[in-house]
Write an enzyme that holds these catalytic residues in place. Structure first.
Site, PDB file in Angstrom:
ATOM      1  N   ARG A   1      41.035   2.497  -8.731  1.00 42.30           N
ATOM      2  CA  ARG A   1      41.822   3.667  -8.328  1.00 42.30           C
ATOM      3  C   ARG A   1      43.012   3.866  -9.263  1.00 42.30           C
ATOM      4  O   ARG A   1      43.393   4.998  -9.570  1.00 42.30           O
ATOM      5  CB  ARG A   1      42.294   3.535  -6.865  1.00 42.30           C
ATOM      6  CG  ARG A   1      43.312   4.608  -6.450  1.00 42.30           C
ATOM      7  CD  ARG A   1      43.449   4.769  -4.945  1.00 42.30           C
ATOM      8  NE  ARG A   1      43.623   3.522  -4.252  1.00 42.30           N
ATOM      9  CZ  ARG A   1      44.742   2.776  -4.275  1.00 42.30           C
ATOM     10  NH1 ARG A   1      45.790   3.167  -4.972  1.00 42.30           N
ATOM     11  NH2 ARG A   1      44.796   1.651  -3.605  1.00 42.30           N
TER      12      ARG A   1
ATOM     13  N   TYR B   1      44.331  32.149  -8.229  1.00 45.22           N
ATOM     14  CA  TYR B   1      43.068  31.650  -7.669  1.00 45.22           C
ATOM     15  C   TYR B   1      43.249  31.467  -6.164  1.00 45.22           C
ATOM     16  O   TYR B   1      44.222  30.849  -5.729  1.00 45.22           O
ATOM     17  CB  TYR B   1      42.707  30.317  -8.344  1.00 45.22           C
ATOM     18  CG  TYR B   1      41.567  29.591  -7.687  1.00 45.22           C
ATOM     19  CD1 TYR B   1      40.267  30.100  -7.735  1.00 45.22           C
ATOM     20  CD2 TYR B   1      41.775  28.399  -7.005  1.00 45.22           C
ATOM     21  CE1 TYR B   1      39.228  29.434  -7.118  1.00 45.22           C
ATOM     22  CE2 TYR B   1      40.732  27.725  -6.389  1.00 45.22           C
ATOM     23  CZ  TYR B   1      39.458  28.258  -6.448  1.00 45.22           C
ATOM     24  OH  TYR B   1      38.430  27.594  -5.836  1.00 45.22           O
TER      25      TYR B   1
ATOM     26  N   ASP C   1      47.699  27.133 -15.222  1.00 47.58           N
ATOM     27  CA  ASP C   1      46.295  26.850 -14.905  1.00 47.58           C
ATOM     28  C   ASP C   1      45.475  27.414 -16.066  1.00 47.58           C
ATOM     29  O   ASP C   1      45.340  28.622 -16.206  1.00 47.58           O
ATOM     30  CB  ASP C   1      45.923  27.505 -13.569  1.00 47.58           C
ATOM     31  CG  ASP C   1      44.501  27.173 -13.129  1.00 47.58           C
ATOM     32  OD1 ASP C   1      43.664  26.851 -13.997  1.00 47.58           O
ATOM     33  OD2 ASP C   1      44.218  27.246 -11.918  1.00 47.58           O
TER      34      ASP C   1
ATOM     35  N   LYS D   1      34.639  23.602 -14.288  1.00 50.40           N
ATOM     36  CA  LYS D   1      34.236  24.845 -14.931  1.00 50.40           C
ATOM     37  C   LYS D   1      33.837  24.588 -16.392  1.00 50.40           C
ATOM     38  O   LYS D   1      32.907  23.865 -16.627  1.00 50.40           O
ATOM     39  CB  LYS D   1      35.363  25.874 -14.799  1.00 50.40           C
ATOM     40  CG  LYS D   1      35.989  25.936 -13.385  1.00 50.40           C
ATOM     41  CD  LYS D   1      35.048  26.469 -12.319  1.00 50.40           C
ATOM     42  CE  LYS D   1      35.559  26.311 -10.895  1.00 50.40           C
ATOM     43  NZ  LYS D   1      36.877  26.849 -10.619  1.00 50.40           N
TER      44      LYS D   1
END
Ligand SMILES: *Cc1c(COP(=O)(O)O)cnc(C)c1O
Length: 372
Positions: A47, A99, A171, A196
């Site tokens: 982690r 978004y 972004d 994406k």
């Protein structure tokens, strides 16, 4: 080095144990300590960090021209970490067409937690200046925006933020560092949905935050990543890194196809309006031409009529897949208002196209037939 070279070589080492030229997928959750109690390879627990994540983060930082990157299990988890790095009482400016998932995070999770957000038209610097308050800590921009492809002047927005003692966060999901590098224009952090274009093959969900050198928020984002644990798996990291190797060439092809399809749509009698920053008549064209190398593969088109007519076009296409998301090798078509749901500002006659890597002529033929 140029972006093509960075995309191929950053975050890559020949495996010292085997000579493998491609990074192995390290599925281990933990790493052996030395006899002295130390951590001889620098890894402690998966982690906190692991080789696949470390190599992906090194590559993302190089591509964006940043100092460091932190990767997450999704783009939304990356955005969450940025907002969590603020404090209750802080004020955020965000685009009114941000978004929809980011708007939801701000309204439903962070408003009750004590962050106040003002949504405004980021393409208008005067509006940004007017909305700044003493408590404003963060200016969130997204350019080109989703789904109207509005273009924000990154350099200008970053200047205003700096003048107000706030952080400009961009972004960069839709442009990617192959087309636009916001940190070079003054932004402090870049956020990505690696789901994406960076992953690029519609087969992995992920996100990232890249920080400029000595950015104040980045160490907090990193702590949230490590302690909160919304991290990508080693295999997810491997897939995103594999996608990145071809990113600059894919973005060139997405952009070339996008330009051809947008030009075709803008001449079609069944079309009301085409939103594509590469078109001369697009209101953000001049700024996009200055801050982007090419204009990308995302197009929104408003067909003549309303929701029914738009749905009918989406129903008739054969090459385009009706699906949300973007940035894969295959083209997608989506009726945006119906996925955004109640409160959506998106026009009912709008279809969002993610232009893939097929031959543009085939895509144009498909759209021509569907538009009738
Ligand atoms: C998809 C997307 C996100 C969210 O990313 P997920 O990986 O779906 O969580 C954020 N910003 C933009 C611009 C996006 O397109």
């Amino acid at each position: 080095m140029k972006i093509e070279t960075l995309a191929v070589h950053s975050g890559n080492r020949v495996d010292p144990a085997t000579g493998a030229v491609t990074l192995p997928i390290h599925l281990t959750t933990t790493f052996e300590r030395g006899e002295d109690g130390g951590y001889p390879q620098g890894y402690i627990y998966a982690r906190n960090s692991n080789p696949n994540r470390a190599m992906l983060e090194e590559c993302l930082a190089a591509l964006e021209g940043g100092a460091e990157a932190a990767t997450f299990a999704s783009g939304s988890a990356a955005s969450m970490a940025v907002f969590q790095s603020l404090s209750p009482g802080d004020h955020v400016l965000a685009p009114n067409d941000v978004y929809h998932g980011t708007a939801r995070i701000l309204n439903e999770i962070f408003a009750p937690w004590g962050l106040e957000t003002t949504f405004l038209d980021m393409t208008d610097p005067a509006q940004i200046e007017r909305a700044i308050r003493p408590a404003t800590r963060l200016l969130w921009i997204e350019t080109p925006s989703n789904p109207l492809l509005k273009v924000t002047d990154i350099q200008r927005a970053a200047e205003i933020a700096r003048g107000a003692g706030a952080e400009c966060v961009c972004d960069n999901t839709w442009a990617t560092p192959a087309l636009q590098r916001p940190l070079e224009l003054g932004a402090g952090l870049v956020v990505h949905s690696t789901t994406k274009y960076l992953g690029g093959h519609s087969d992995v969900t992920g996100g990232a935050v890249v920080g400029a050198a000595e950015n104040e928020l980045f160490p907090k984002v990193k702590r949230i990543q490590v302690s909160g644990g919304a991290v990508p798996s080693p295999f997810d990291c491997w897939l995103v890194l594999r996608g990145i190797r071809t990113l600059p060439y894919r973005m060139r092809a997405h952009s070339e196809n996008g330009a051809k399809v947008a030009a075709f749509l803008s001449r079609h009698s069944g079309v009301d309006e085409v939103h594509y920053p590469g078109l001369d008549e697009h209101p953000g064209h001049q700024i996009a031409a200055r801050q982007m190398e090419m204009f990308g593969g995302m197009i929104s088109v408003q067909v003549k009529g309303g929701r029914e007519e738009a749905m009918a076009v989406a129903a008739k296409v054969e090459l385009f897949t009706r699906a949300t998301s973007l940035g894969g090798t295959e083209s997608f078509i989506e009726h945006r208002a119906s996925i955004e749901g109640p409160g959506s500002q998106t026009p009912e006659n709008l279809l969002r196209l993610s232009i893939g890597l097929e031959n543009a002529d085939d895509l144009i033929e498909d759209l021509d037939r569907a538009l009738g």
